[in-house]
Structure formats: C-alpha cells, structure tokens
Enzyme design. Sequence first.
Site, PDB file in Angstrom:
ATOM      1  N   ASP A 145       5.525   0.941  12.023  1.00 53.46           N
ATOM      2  CA  ASP A 145       4.354   0.464  11.340  1.00 53.46           C
ATOM      3  C   ASP A 145       4.170  -1.020  11.969  1.00 53.46           C
ATOM      4  O   ASP A 145       3.361  -1.915  11.462  1.00 53.46           O
ATOM      5  CB  ASP A 145       4.352   0.147   9.878  1.00 53.46           C
ATOM      6  CG  ASP A 145       4.115   1.702   9.419  1.00 53.46           C
ATOM      7  OD1 ASP A 145       3.552   2.492  10.273  1.00 53.46           O
ATOM      8  OD2 ASP A 145       4.240   2.006   8.204  1.00 53.46           O
TER       9      ASP A 145
ATOM     10  N   ARG B 103       1.479  14.737  12.829  1.00 52.54           N
ATOM     11  CA  ARG B 103       1.845  14.400  11.373  1.00 52.54           C
ATOM     12  C   ARG B 103       1.775  16.066  10.625  1.00 52.54           C
ATOM     13  O   ARG B 103       0.905  16.068   9.762  1.00 52.54           O
ATOM     14  CB  ARG B 103       0.930  13.201  10.812  1.00 52.54           C
ATOM     15  CG  ARG B 103       1.077  11.983  11.785  1.00 52.54           C
ATOM     16  CD  ARG B 103       0.306  10.818  10.998  1.00 52.54           C
ATOM     17  NE  ARG B 103       1.210  10.519   9.850  1.00 52.54           N
ATOM     18  CZ  ARG B 103       0.569   9.506   9.284  1.00 52.54           C
ATOM     19  NH1 ARG B 103      -0.402   8.844   9.371  1.00 52.54           N
ATOM     20  NH2 ARG B 103       1.390   9.218   7.905  1.00 52.54           N
TER      21      ARG B 103
ATOM     22  N   CYS C 141      -4.418  13.262  13.256  1.00 48.34           N
ATOM     23  CA  CYS C 141      -4.662  11.773  12.839  1.00 48.34           C
ATOM     24  C   CYS C 141      -4.362  11.099  14.233  1.00 48.34           C
ATOM     25  O   CYS C 141      -3.734  11.554  15.193  1.00 48.34           O
ATOM     26  CB  CYS C 141      -3.267  11.522  11.931  1.00 48.34           C
ATOM     27  SG  CYS C 141      -2.862   9.833  11.752  1.00 48.34           S
TER      28      CYS C 141
ATOM     29  N   LYS D 122       0.699  -1.005  -0.166  1.00 47.83           N
ATOM     30  CA  LYS D 122      -0.092   0.107  -0.049  1.00 47.83           C
ATOM     31  C   LYS D 122       0.919   1.258  -0.093  1.00 47.83           C
ATOM     32  O   LYS D 122       0.475   2.256  -0.758  1.00 47.83           O
ATOM     33  CB  LYS D 122      -0.871   0.051   1.262  1.00 47.83           C
ATOM     34  CG  LYS D 122      -1.674   1.542   1.576  1.00 47.83           C
ATOM     35  CD  LYS D 122      -2.505   1.397   2.781  1.00 47.83           C
ATOM     36  CE  LYS D 122      -1.672   1.535   4.024  1.00 47.83           C
ATOM     37  NZ  LYS D 122      -1.266   3.100   4.427  1.00 47.83           N
ATOM     38  N   ASN D 123       1.982   1.247   0.991  1.00 49.14           N
ATOM     39  CA  ASN D 123       2.512   2.442   1.229  1.00 49.14           C
ATOM     40  C   ASN D 123       3.492   2.804  -0.201  1.00 49.14           C
ATOM     41  O   ASN D 123       3.975   3.894  -0.222  1.00 49.14           O
ATOM     42  CB  ASN D 123       3.496   2.556   2.257  1.00 49.14           C
ATOM     43  CG  ASN D 123       2.507   2.691   3.602  1.00 49.14           C
ATOM     44  OD1 ASN D 123       1.490   3.171   3.488  1.00 49.14           O
ATOM     45  ND2 ASN D 123       3.078   2.563   4.757  1.00 49.14           N
TER      46      ASN D 123
ATOM     47  N   ARG E 224      -8.163  -0.408   5.411  1.00 49.66           N
ATOM     48  CA  ARG E 224      -7.366   0.352   4.699  1.00 49.66           C
ATOM     49  C   ARG E 224      -5.979  -0.036   4.272  1.00 49.66           C
ATOM     50  O   ARG E 224      -5.249   0.277   3.543  1.00 49.66           O
ATOM     51  CB  ARG E 224      -6.952   1.644   5.758  1.00 49.66           C
ATOM     52  CG  ARG E 224      -8.160   2.702   6.017  1.00 49.66           C
ATOM     53  CD  ARG E 224      -7.728   3.657   6.665  1.00 49.66           C
ATOM     54  NE  ARG E 224      -6.258   4.280   6.286  1.00 49.66           N
ATOM     55  CZ  ARG E 224      -5.439   4.502   6.952  1.00 49.66           C
ATOM     56  NH1 ARG E 224      -5.460   4.553   8.259  1.00 49.66           N
ATOM     57  NH2 ARG E 224      -4.231   4.792   6.185  1.00 49.66           N
TER      58      ARG E 224
HETATM   59  N1  EPU Z   1       7.382  14.920  10.114  1.00 51.65           N
HETATM   60  C1  EPU Z   1       7.417  16.124  10.165  1.00 51.65           C
HETATM   61  N2  EPU Z   1       7.258  17.129   9.166  1.00 51.65           N
HETATM   62  C2  EPU Z   1       6.888  16.804   8.202  1.00 51.65           C
HETATM   63  C3  EPU Z   1       6.670  15.215   7.610  1.00 51.65           C
HETATM   64  C4  EPU Z   1       6.994  14.313   8.999  1.00 51.65           C
HETATM   65  O1  EPU Z   1       7.698  16.641  11.337  1.00 51.65           O
HETATM   66  O2  EPU Z   1       6.745  17.625   7.153  1.00 51.65           O
HETATM   67  C5  EPU Z   1       7.439  13.955  11.110  1.00 51.65           C
HETATM   68  C6  EPU Z   1       6.098  12.889  11.613  1.00 51.65           C
HETATM   69  O3  EPU Z   1       5.292  13.777  12.386  1.00 51.65           O
HETATM   70  C7  EPU Z   1       6.884  11.897  11.889  1.00 51.65           C
HETATM   71  C8  EPU Z   1       8.129  11.782  11.318  1.00 51.65           C
HETATM   72  O4  EPU Z   1       8.403  12.985  10.676  1.00 51.65           O
HETATM   73  O5  EPU Z   1       7.001  12.100  13.427  1.00 51.65           O
HETATM   74  C9  EPU Z   1       8.098  10.698  10.214  1.00 51.65           C
HETATM   75  O6  EPU Z   1       6.825  10.900   9.378  1.00 51.65           O
HETATM   76  P1  EPU Z   1       6.676  10.556   7.774  1.00 51.65           P
HETATM   77  O7  EPU Z   1       6.657  11.823   6.956  1.00 51.65           O
HETATM   78  O8  EPU Z   1       7.905   9.962   7.346  1.00 51.65           O
HETATM   79  O9  EPU Z   1       5.566   9.640   7.719  1.00 51.65           O
HETATM   80  P2  EPU Z   1       4.689   9.721   6.497  1.00 51.65           P
HETATM   81  O10 EPU Z   1       5.599   9.743   5.276  1.00 51.65           O
HETATM   82  O11 EPU Z   1       3.545  10.657   6.428  1.00 51.65           O
HETATM   83  C10 EPU Z   1       4.589   7.166   5.894  1.00 51.65           C
HETATM   84  C11 EPU Z   1       3.759   6.104   6.147  1.00 51.65           C
HETATM   85  C12 EPU Z   1       3.384   5.730   7.314  1.00 51.65           C
HETATM   86  C13 EPU Z   1       4.524   5.385   8.141  1.00 51.65           C
HETATM   87  C14 EPU Z   1       5.593   6.567   8.053  1.00 51.65           C
HETATM   88  C15 EPU Z   1       6.993   6.350   8.826  1.00 51.65           C
HETATM   89  C16 EPU Z   1       2.773   6.133   3.971  1.00 51.65           C
HETATM   90  C17 EPU Z   1       1.419   6.325   3.093  1.00 51.65           C
HETATM   91  N3  EPU Z   1       2.611   6.397   5.211  1.00 51.65           N
HETATM   92  O12 EPU Z   1       4.033   8.244   6.602  1.00 51.65           O
HETATM   93  O13 EPU Z   1       2.732   4.423   7.326  1.00 51.65           O
HETATM   94  O14 EPU Z   1       4.207   5.225   9.731  1.00 51.65           O
HETATM   95  O15 EPU Z   1       5.629   6.649   6.813  1.00 51.65           O
HETATM   96  O16 EPU Z   1       7.551   4.972   8.615  1.00 51.65           O
HETATM   97  O17 EPU Z   1       3.560   5.757   3.238  1.00 51.65           O
HETATM   98  C18 EPU Z   1       0.777   3.260   7.942  1.00 51.65           C
HETATM   99  O18 EPU Z   1       1.168   2.342   7.001  1.00 51.65           O
HETATM  100  O19 EPU Z   1       0.127   2.654   8.867  1.00 51.65           O
HETATM  101  C19 EPU Z   1       1.464   4.430   8.325  1.00 51.65           C
HETATM  102  C20 EPU Z   1       1.049   5.092   9.278  1.00 51.65           C
END
Ligand code: EPU
Length: 462
Positions: free
Chosen positions: A339, A137, A132, A22-23, A431
Amino acid sequence: MDVFVIEGGRQLAGSIRINGSKNAALPLMAASLLTDEPLVLSDVPNLSDIRNMTRLLGELGVDSDLATPDHGPDHSQSHGPDHGQTITHRVTDPTQSHARYEIVRTMRASISTLGPLLAKRGYARVSLPGGCAIGQRPVDLHLRGLEALGAIITLDGGDIEATAPGGAPDGSGGRLIGAPIFLGGPFGSTVLGTANILSAATLAKGTTTIESAACEPEIVDLANMLNAMGAKITGAGSPRITIVGVEALHGTTHRVMPDRIEAGTYMCASAITNSKLTLQNCPLDAMMSAIDTLGHMGIHIDATGSNDDPMRRTCTISTSGTIKPVQITTQPHPGFPTDLQAQFMALLCLSNGNSVITEKIFPERFLHVAELTRMGAQIHRQGATAVVTGVKELTGAPVMASDLRASAGLVIAALAAKGTTVINRVYHIDRGYEHLESKLAGVGASIRRADAEEFADSIAAL
Ligand code: EPU
C-alpha cells in the site's frame, strides 16, 4: 466528479495529525456483529469506505450512532487524543444476514462481515466481491478457512451462502467448530482472511489454530479489541494465532490504531518537497520497513516527545536534499507494504540513480506507472518489476487516478512537479485519505478540489 488541482514546487512546513486507520477500522466495525452489546469505536476516519461499511452494517441489522468532534476547518493541527469520529454500533435486528452486491461492489472489505455473521447467527449470505483495479483478489482462503470450521459453503447467484453446523437462513442458531487452519496462499497470507477466521473462531466450539496468519498490525488491533470483548486469542502479530472459543462476547470501547499508510504517504510528501514536516499520532512501531527504506534513501524519521506509546508517536521527517535510489520488494508485514509502493515510486522518480521495485503482493498493481510517465518519469516495467530511473524534474500534467494508493502516488509526484497537475477521479483518494487537500494545504501545499467540468477539455484528452 471532483479533481485535485496541484501547483507543484512548494516547500511544506508544519504538522499533520494521522487519522485512525481505515484498514483497521473496517474489520473492527464488522466485529460489532459478534455481540448483542454496544461496540464503541473512537478515532474512526471519516472516509467513504467507512460510510459504506456503516450502510452495509445497517442492512445487516446494526444501528450506528456517530459523534463527530468539531475541531474547525484546519485539519493540519493536532487536536489531542480524542480526535476523529466515535461510532457506537449496536445490533437491533439479527435476522438480516444478506450483504448485497450493490454495497459489496463498492468496497471489497465488505467480505469481513462474512466471518462475524456466520459465527454469531449461524448463517451468512455475502456477495462475492468482483474484479478490482489492483488485481484479481480471490477469497478462496477465506472460504477454505471457514469450511475448516465446519461451515457449508455454496455459491448462489454471485453470493457466498455459508451455514454453520445446525444453522439456518433465519439466523436462529448454529455454531462453528474450532479446528487447525492453514491460511498460506501463493502470495503469503491474507489480511482480511485472517480477520474473518479470527473473528469467526472467537465464538466457535473448541480451539482454533491459524497457521500462516497475517502478521499485519491491523490484525493485532482486531485481536486486542476482541480480547477486550471477552475473546481468548493469543499469538496475534505472529504467524500462529490460537483462539479458544467462548460462548458470547460483550461490548467494549476501543480506539482505532493510527493509519500507517497515511503516515507513510505524508512522509513521502515531505521528502519529495525537501521539507521538514512533523507527524502526530504516528504508528512508528508498525512502520519499520518503510522507515528503514527511507533511511537508505537519505530521508530521516526522528521520533520526538514521549515514548509512552510506540504506536502513537510524534516524528519529524528531514532530508539531505538528495534522494538516493533503492531496491524495494513488497511483502507481507513486517516487509515493505504494497500500500506504499506507488507513493515510494513517485518519490524515487526524483532520485539520483536507478531503483528497482518488485511487487510481490499484487503483481498487477502498477496502474500509476503510465500516469507518472505522463509527468516526465522514466519507468520501465517488466511483469511484477519496475525500474525507475531518476530524472531531474517532473512536470505537471492532467492525469487519471486509478486506485486509492496509485492516486496518492500521483499527488506526491504533483507536489514536486513543475507547473500544474490536474488529478481526475479523486473519489479513489476519498476512499482512504481524510481531508487530504486541507491537510496538505494546511502545511503550505497549493492544492484545491475543483469540479471536473472546469477542466473538461484536458481530462477529455485522457
Ligand atoms: N489472496 C488469495 N486468496 C484469498 C485472499 C487473498 O490468493 O483468499 C491473495 C491476494 O490476491 C493477494 C494476497 O493474497 O495477492 C494478499 O491479499 P490480502 O487478502 O492480504 O488482501 P486484503 O486482505 O483483501 C488488505 C488491505 C489492502 C492491502 C492488502 C495487502 C484492507 C481493507 N485491505 O486487503 O489494502 O493492500 O491487505 O496488505 O485491509 C488499500 O488500502 O489500498 C488496500 C488495497
């Protein structure tokens, strides 16, 4: 609304095929916005997040044609390399560049349309994702990265409005400019932020260097596909990615990498029931940290079959009957993935000692603790750390799913618990886990989906 009804205590046997990820699929789908030619994605999982992304892309002028192979009802069997949906995306109306809140609020990964829209059309309006269950996030790093590429970004009515140099709301032009970008934040890098900047920089004028890029395998999958579309990306999978911008990208056909989190979840399901499951299409090469942790717990993952593609292996899971306690700290890849934190916590509830789990990515991601406690687990949480004291047995109870992975943790606990567990709000599981109940039932678990009405009394008490 649906619930899962699980009778615990059964041993599992047989084989489960792992889906496309998915991701990985979500940013790959968003990359269809970068080209005028068709983008064909195979092994796309059939999940509500994927359907939401298809709907969003439709609103952004992308047609999606779906071909679903008919493999019958038994999802536990392996069906060869072409299993899963194939979706062909093609842009038919490049004037629609508004990702509305109504869709974005259902799926945070909608933010991954921002970079491609801005790069190809010179303009994007994408609703800011709201709160969330797993934490705050923010998307500040995404925006900072796009600003470094020359975008002008404002917030208007809850929407991010982004314009490339020379761009306009009708999507008639504009082009980003390559630049050095630092993507490190307080919790490491950002996965979808890296996907956004990487995608955007493919069409920028000049060279972009992303420093402190996310190293997740899903980023490597995206970079591989973008390169097949004509992009010039090097270094994906390392913290420094270099992208030399090109004038245009063409279409391609790409098979989505298998889902390492789904694979890790079934490894936990096998271990907690003291079973010997086989997993097919398993991305072992992307799972070193989880496999190493399982090894310390006395759970062994043995690759079988040919070694041709380390991202698509067959493996068996075996246990010695005793789960040993461990210390886990979630970290960006290649560290232990957040995850899988809830699923490993469920497993450690039945270990023979004290385990310590520290959550370094989403420090609030512990909603499953209270529910596991309802099933007899002994867990003490202090801030971003939980101490799990192993107990002899868990007992079935009515529990509430709160987010995707927390819910998966509850399923794992329920498979081993004595008696019946009713998990409410399983739309969270839908999801991210395709056919979870038929895959588990296919290897001998007692699990069924039912209407929440049937269990109204027990759920009302939650
Ligand atoms: N963060 C910031 N600023 C930003 C973006 C992120 O401070 O602009 C922080 C977040 O709050 C968090 C950390 O950085 O503390 C990492 O967040 P990241 O941006 O890497 O998460 P994401 O890209 O939004 C993806 C996966 C998540 C997974 C995370 C971490 C997808 C669709 N989602 O989210 O997957 O937990 O990376 O590996 O790829 C799940 O599948 O259940 C899920 C939540």
